[in-house]
Design an enzyme around this catalytic site. Structure first.
Site, PDB file in Angstrom:
ATOM      1  CB  THR A 296      13.924 -17.851  23.584  1.00  0.00           C
ATOM      2  OG1 THR A 296      14.772 -18.990  23.564  1.00  0.00           O
ATOM      3  CG2 THR A 296      12.495 -18.273  23.852  1.00  0.00           C
TER       4      THR A 296
ATOM      5  CB  SER B 252      34.902 -30.807   3.561  1.00  0.00           C
ATOM      6  OG  SER B 252      33.883 -31.633   4.088  1.00  0.00           O
TER       7      SER B 252
ATOM      8  N   GLY C  98      21.626 -30.508   7.750  1.00  0.00           N
ATOM      9  CA  GLY C  98      20.240 -30.212   7.354  1.00  0.00           C
ATOM     10  C   GLY C  98      19.224 -30.881   8.257  1.00  0.00           C
TER      11      GLY C  98
ATOM     12  N   GLY D 179      18.724 -29.915  11.556  1.00  0.00           N
ATOM     13  CA  GLY D 179      18.422 -29.052  12.707  1.00  0.00           C
ATOM     14  C   GLY D 179      19.294 -29.382  13.903  1.00  0.00           C
TER      15      GLY D 179
ATOM     16  CB  SER E  80      23.868 -26.949  15.689  1.00  0.00           C
ATOM     17  OG  SER E  80      22.760 -26.200  16.065  1.00  0.00           O
TER      18      SER E  80
ATOM     19  CG  ASP F  35      22.151 -23.258  16.840  1.00  0.00           C
ATOM     20  OD1 ASP F  35      21.373 -23.520  17.771  1.00  0.00           O
ATOM     21  OD2 ASP F  35      21.783 -23.029  15.686  1.00  0.00           O
TER      22      ASP F  35
HETATM   23  C1  GLA Z   1      18.389 -21.948  14.789  1.00  0.00           C
HETATM   24  C2  GLA Z   1      19.271 -20.746  15.111  1.00  0.00           C
HETATM   25  C3  GLA Z   1      19.326 -20.499  16.611  1.00  0.00           C
HETATM   26  C4  GLA Z   1      17.927 -20.443  17.212  1.00  0.00           C
HETATM   27  C5  GLA Z   1      17.090 -21.636  16.757  1.00  0.00           C
HETATM   28  C6  GLA Z   1      15.652 -21.525  17.213  1.00  0.00           C
HETATM   29  O1  GLA Z   1      18.969 -23.114  15.294  1.00  0.00           O
HETATM   30  O2  GLA Z   1      20.571 -20.963  14.632  1.00  0.00           O
HETATM   31  O3  GLA Z   1      20.037 -19.315  16.882  1.00  0.00           O
HETATM   32  O4  GLA Z   1      17.295 -19.227  16.917  1.00  0.00           O
HETATM   33  O5  GLA Z   1      17.094 -21.765  15.349  1.00  0.00           O
HETATM   34  O6  GLA Z   1      15.578 -21.629  18.586  1.00  0.00           O
END
Ligand code: GLA
Length: 386
Positions: free
Chosen positions: A39, A71, A126, A128, A130, A176
């Site tokens: 969204t 790193s 990796g 999801g 962030s 994120d």
């Molecule tokens: C990734 C993107 C976000 C968002 C999500 C889906 O995490 O970085 O900006 O679009 O996917 O909600």
């Protein structure tokens, strides 16, 4: 390891790599999104929480205009870059994220100088969750303080997003980075991604006798990279065909007639985005009435929409959701961009272990790698820690 011990160790490691004491350490967290997926680039609503997992940037300014990046998760070598030579496409791999933040700040006219950075992180990559935003936001917070830029959390998030969009080349929305920069402990961040207006909604799982499990499926499908851009383009095309600035401007009540005006392949994308925005506002309303357990069905409905309409789910995330709900979770959904990654499941405290076990066992029977399961505690956004 405790955060304090990690910080002490980081200062020692910084000195070993860069040969001097650092000026400080900044931390920024990963996130899970409760609801409001795909969204953000449609000007809509999101509701993420920050994780306790952070990326720490230990830093010191340099008199010359060099950027020396190290790193703890890297290959043991320092990446040495000329600040004035930074441009999109010049830096590859993990170093592009911090370098992109330097570039974005300089591009916006901020007086950034050279710096030595030591980066360490316990945000799973990796998955999801962030890790990229955490690295960008920790770097942005460090430079903000080192150079006395006086930027606010939302401003730092926009710099971080600019780094990712224009320097790294990922067309992500702002969720994120806003989550990593602005979340507060014990709350979920209700964000209007058009106005960046934000509300910290109390999310007290303990008081409600609940837990939020994160199930990292440890799956990352390569097709995710190009597919994200294609989905975004599809949404933008649909808004254009409907004569709207963004899909955010389509109300649920107007959905059916609008769908009739769109080509078949765009209809399900639009249906997801419009109904998902509704699910976010409904979730916030329930949270504000203390009806935390009542979020479950909304989460599961959100997953169905991502699976059937937006089509960003995969076998492993579907299985994690199904197994969690079958074992008594109040609701569950994939979180983040999709094509693998993680699932969140809302469970009664007593069901946390049985649900986790049911998911592990379902993965075992299906021949998938064992998932990593942990409890998410709504945590603090980017900050100086030393
Ligand atoms: C990734 C993107 C976000 C968002 C999500 C889906 O995490 O970085 O900006 O679009 O996917 O909600």
């Amino acid at each position: 390891m405790e955060l304090n011990a990690m910080i002490d160790e980081a200062a020692t490691d910084f000195e070993a790599v860069h040969g001097a004491r650092p000026s400080g350490t900044w931390a920024a967290p990963g996130r899970v999104n409760l609801i409001g997926e795909h969204t953000d680039y449609n000007d809509g609503f999101v509701l993420p929480i920050a994780l306790p997992h952070t990326t720490r940037v230990t830093a010191r300014g340099r008199a010359d205009r060099r950027l020396r990046l190290y790193s703890a998760q890297g290959d043991g070598r320092v990446t040495d870059l000329a600040l004035d030579g930074l441009a999109p496409g010049v830096v590859a791999g993990w170093a592009a994220y911090p370098a992109g933040v330097f570039w974005a700040l300089a591009e916006a006219g901020h007086p950034v100088g050279g710096a030595d950075l030591f980066i360490d992180s316990d945000v799973p990559t990796g998955a999801g969750l962030s890790s990229s935003a955490a690295l960008e936001c920790a770097t942005a917070a460090a430079l903000n303080d080192l150079h006395g830029l006086g930027l606010t959390g939302p401003q730092l998030a926009l710099v971080a997003q600019r780094a990712e969009n224009a320097f790294v080349g990922v067309p992500c929305g702002v969720m994120d980075q806003m989550a990593s920069a602005c979340c507060t402990a014990g709350t979920a961040l209700f964000l209007d991604t058009r106005t960046l207006e934000q509300r910290h909604v109390p999310f007290d799982l303990e008081a409600a006798g609940l837990r939020l499990l994160v199930i990292d499926t440890r799956v990352k499908h390569d097709l995710g990279d190009g597919a994200y851009a294609a989905l975004r383009a599809g949404c933008e095309r649909a808004a254009e065909l409907l004569g709207l600035p963004a899909l955010r401007d389509l109300a649920v009540a107007d959905l059916d007639p609008a769908l009739g005006r769109l080509p078949g392949e765009l209809r399900s994308l639009v249906r997801h985005v419009v109904t998902e925005n509704e699910r976010v506002t409904e979730t916030v309303e329930r949270l504000e009435h203390g009806a935390t357990a009542a979020l479950g069905p909304i989460l599961t409905a959100g997953h169905a929409s991502l699976r059937d309409d937006f089509r960003v789910s995969c076998a492993e995330t579907d299985l994690a959701v199904e197994a969690a709900v079958a074992a008594g979770a109040l609701g569950a959904r994939m979180t983040g961009g999709g094509f693998g990654g993680s699932v969140v499941a809302l469970v009664a405290e007593a069901d946390a272990e049985p649900v986790a076990e049911a998911v592990r066992s379902a993965f075992g029977s299906a021949g998938h790698r064992p998932p990593v399961v942990f409890t998410a505690v709504p945590s603090t956004g980017a900050r100086r820690v030393a």
